[in-house]
Motif scaffolding. Structure first.
Motif, mmCIF file in Angstrom:
data_model
loop_
_atom_site.group_PDB
_atom_site.id
_atom_site.type_symbol
_atom_site.label_atom_id
_atom_site.label_comp_id
_atom_site.label_asym_id
_atom_site.label_seq_id
_atom_site.Cartn_x
_atom_site.Cartn_y
_atom_site.Cartn_z
ATOM 1 N N PRO A 82 0.898 -0.806 0.158
ATOM 2 C CA PRO A 82 0.113 0.043 -0.098
ATOM 3 C C PRO A 82 0.793 1.368 -0.182
ATOM 4 N N GLY A 83 1.015 2.229 -0.613
ATOM 5 C CA GLY A 83 1.328 3.608 -0.408
ATOM 6 C C GLY A 83 2.374 3.364 -1.882
ATOM 7 N N ASP A 84 3.052 4.571 -1.847
ATOM 8 C CA ASP A 84 3.964 4.767 -2.386
ATOM 9 C C ASP A 84 5.234 3.564 -1.699
ATOM 10 N N PHE A 85 6.149 2.795 -3.516
ATOM 11 C CA PHE A 85 6.894 2.682 -2.812
ATOM 12 C C PHE A 85 8.101 2.791 -1.669
ATOM 13 N N TRP A 144 7.892 2.683 1.601
ATOM 14 C CA TRP A 144 8.640 1.345 2.139
ATOM 15 C C TRP A 144 10.078 1.172 2.375
ATOM 16 N N ILE A 145 10.499 1.995 1.096
ATOM 17 C CA ILE A 145 12.097 1.915 1.744
ATOM 18 C C ILE A 145 12.719 2.775 2.639
ATOM 19 N N PHE A 146 12.082 3.669 2.757
ATOM 20 C CA PHE A 146 12.067 4.884 4.394
ATOM 21 C C PHE A 146 11.907 3.176 5.285
ATOM 22 N N ILE A 147 10.937 3.061 5.356
ATOM 23 C CA ILE A 147 9.894 2.076 6.128
ATOM 24 C C ILE A 147 11.051 1.309 6.835
ATOM 25 N N PHE A 148 11.482 0.550 5.784
ATOM 26 C CA PHE A 148 12.687 -0.648 5.880
ATOM 27 C C PHE A 148 14.092 -0.450 6.439
ATOM 28 N N ALA A 149 14.438 1.068 6.390
ATOM 29 C CA ALA A 149 15.552 1.834 6.502
ATOM 30 C C ALA A 149 15.724 1.801 8.107
ATOM 31 N N GLU A 150 14.271 2.479 8.384
ATOM 32 C CA GLU A 150 13.954 3.352 9.958
ATOM 33 C C GLU A 150 13.856 1.661 10.609
ATOM 34 N N HIS A 199 -5.783 7.181 -4.222
ATOM 35 C CA HIS A 199 -5.756 7.383 -2.957
ATOM 36 C C HIS A 199 -4.122 7.352 -2.462
ATOM 37 N N THR A 200 -3.485 7.126 -3.099
ATOM 38 C CA THR A 200 -2.278 6.634 -2.330
ATOM 39 C C THR A 200 -1.385 6.978 -0.690
ATOM 40 N N GLY A 201 -1.988 8.377 -1.305
ATOM 41 C CA GLY A 201 -1.185 9.287 -0.370
ATOM 42 C C GLY A 201 -1.117 9.410 0.819
ATOM 43 N N VAL A 202 -2.951 8.929 1.005
ATOM 44 C CA VAL A 202 -3.647 7.741 2.336
ATOM 45 C C VAL A 202 -3.197 6.813 2.882
ATOM 46 N N GLU A 203 -2.709 5.947 1.759
ATOM 47 C CA GLU A 203 -2.098 4.525 2.011
ATOM 48 C C GLU A 203 -0.751 4.715 2.584
ATOM 49 N N THR A 204 -0.013 5.866 1.337
ATOM 50 C CA THR A 204 1.440 5.976 2.048
ATOM 51 C C THR A 204 1.542 6.610 3.692
ATOM 52 N N TRP A 261 2.133 5.771 9.306
ATOM 53 C CA TRP A 261 2.409 5.212 11.133
ATOM 54 C C TRP A 261 2.106 3.678 11.608
ATOM 55 N N HIS A 262 1.471 3.222 10.997
ATOM 56 C CA HIS A 262 1.133 1.808 11.586
ATOM 57 C C HIS A 262 3.101 1.260 12.144
ATOM 58 N N MET A 263 3.528 1.869 10.834
ATOM 59 C CA MET A 263 5.267 1.238 11.499
ATOM 60 C C MET A 263 5.502 2.217 13.255
ATOM 61 N N VAL A 264 5.026 3.035 12.912
ATOM 62 C CA VAL A 264 5.506 4.284 14.250
ATOM 63 C C VAL A 264 4.508 3.441 14.892
ATOM 64 N N ASP A 265 3.182 2.769 14.802
ATOM 65 C CA ASP A 265 2.402 1.896 16.384
ATOM 66 C C ASP A 265 2.965 0.460 16.490
ATOM 67 N N LEU A 266 3.806 -0.369 14.839
ATOM 68 C CA LEU A 266 5.073 -1.112 15.442
ATOM 69 C C LEU A 266 5.708 -1.034 16.615
#
Length: 193
Positions: free
Chosen positions: A14-17, A20-26, A165-170, A175-180
């Motif tokens: 979901p969202g912009d790819f 996901w690179i940023f989330i993986f790095a975080e 709705h890509t922006g919403v998913e992005t 936010w889900h990463m921050v929660d996890l």
């Protein structure tokens, strides 16, 4: 042939790819920090257990419920925009941002109480990890709220739709990463001993 069909029917992230690179790095950064915490704990078990008991688990648990609820709101926002309901999407996102603000306020109260007890980065190894990890996460909540605030504004402005709705998913993915990360941090720092 069967494998080709499986690949074609796979759900895209979901969202912009790029997010996901940023989330993986975080997640890698947090993973290294959590690993360092676990290693330090294994070599200073008594210190970590004694220091951990001074933390306010009620605040930690409340903040866990707050972030889990905010993630639910973000999920509902995504469902709403996929159904073409932009205002409902904005409302759910605004609720998530508000809960993020409550999380920050409660964490600031907790930090204030910690500092009033004389707890600082230099008090001991446990408190150094506790303060560093929770403050680092705190800053991610601030960034996540800023992202969601922009997405909320765009939702109310009609910039998203069921087809776009890509922006919403992005924003929601971040936010889900921050929660996890908070759920793992809460378990590691507040609960497990």
């Amino acid at each position: 042939m069967h494998n080709e069909a499986s690949v074609d029917s796979a759900q895209p992230l979901p969202g912009d790819f790029a997010i996901w690179i940023f989330i993986f790095a975080e997640l890698v950064v947090f993973g290294v920090l959590f690993g360092a915490y676990a290693f330090a704990r294994s070599t200073h078990v008594e210190l970590f257990n004694a220091s951990q008991l001074t933390l306010n688990r009620t605040y930690g648990f409340a903040n866990t419920l707050i972030l889990v609820t905010s993630s639910y709101f973000v999920a509902r926002a995504t469902q709403s925009i996929k159904a073409g309901r932009g205002t409902a999407c904005g409302n759910w996102l605004a609720g998530a941002v508000g809960l993020g603000g409550i999380f920050l306020m409660l964490k600031l109260v907790e930090f204030h109480q910690d500092f009033a007890q004389g707890i600082s980065l230099s008090t001991n190894l446990f408190y150094m990890f506790y303060l560093a990890l929770t403050f680092f996460h705190f800053m991610h909540v601030v960034m996540g709220m800023a992202i969601l605030a922009v997405v909320t504004y765009k939702a109310y402005a009609g910039r998203y739709s069921a087809a776009n709705h890509t922006g919403v998913e992005t924003g929601g993915s971040y936010w889900h990463m921050v929660d996890l990360v908070w759920i793992i941090l809460f378990a590691l720092v507040y609960v497990i001993h």
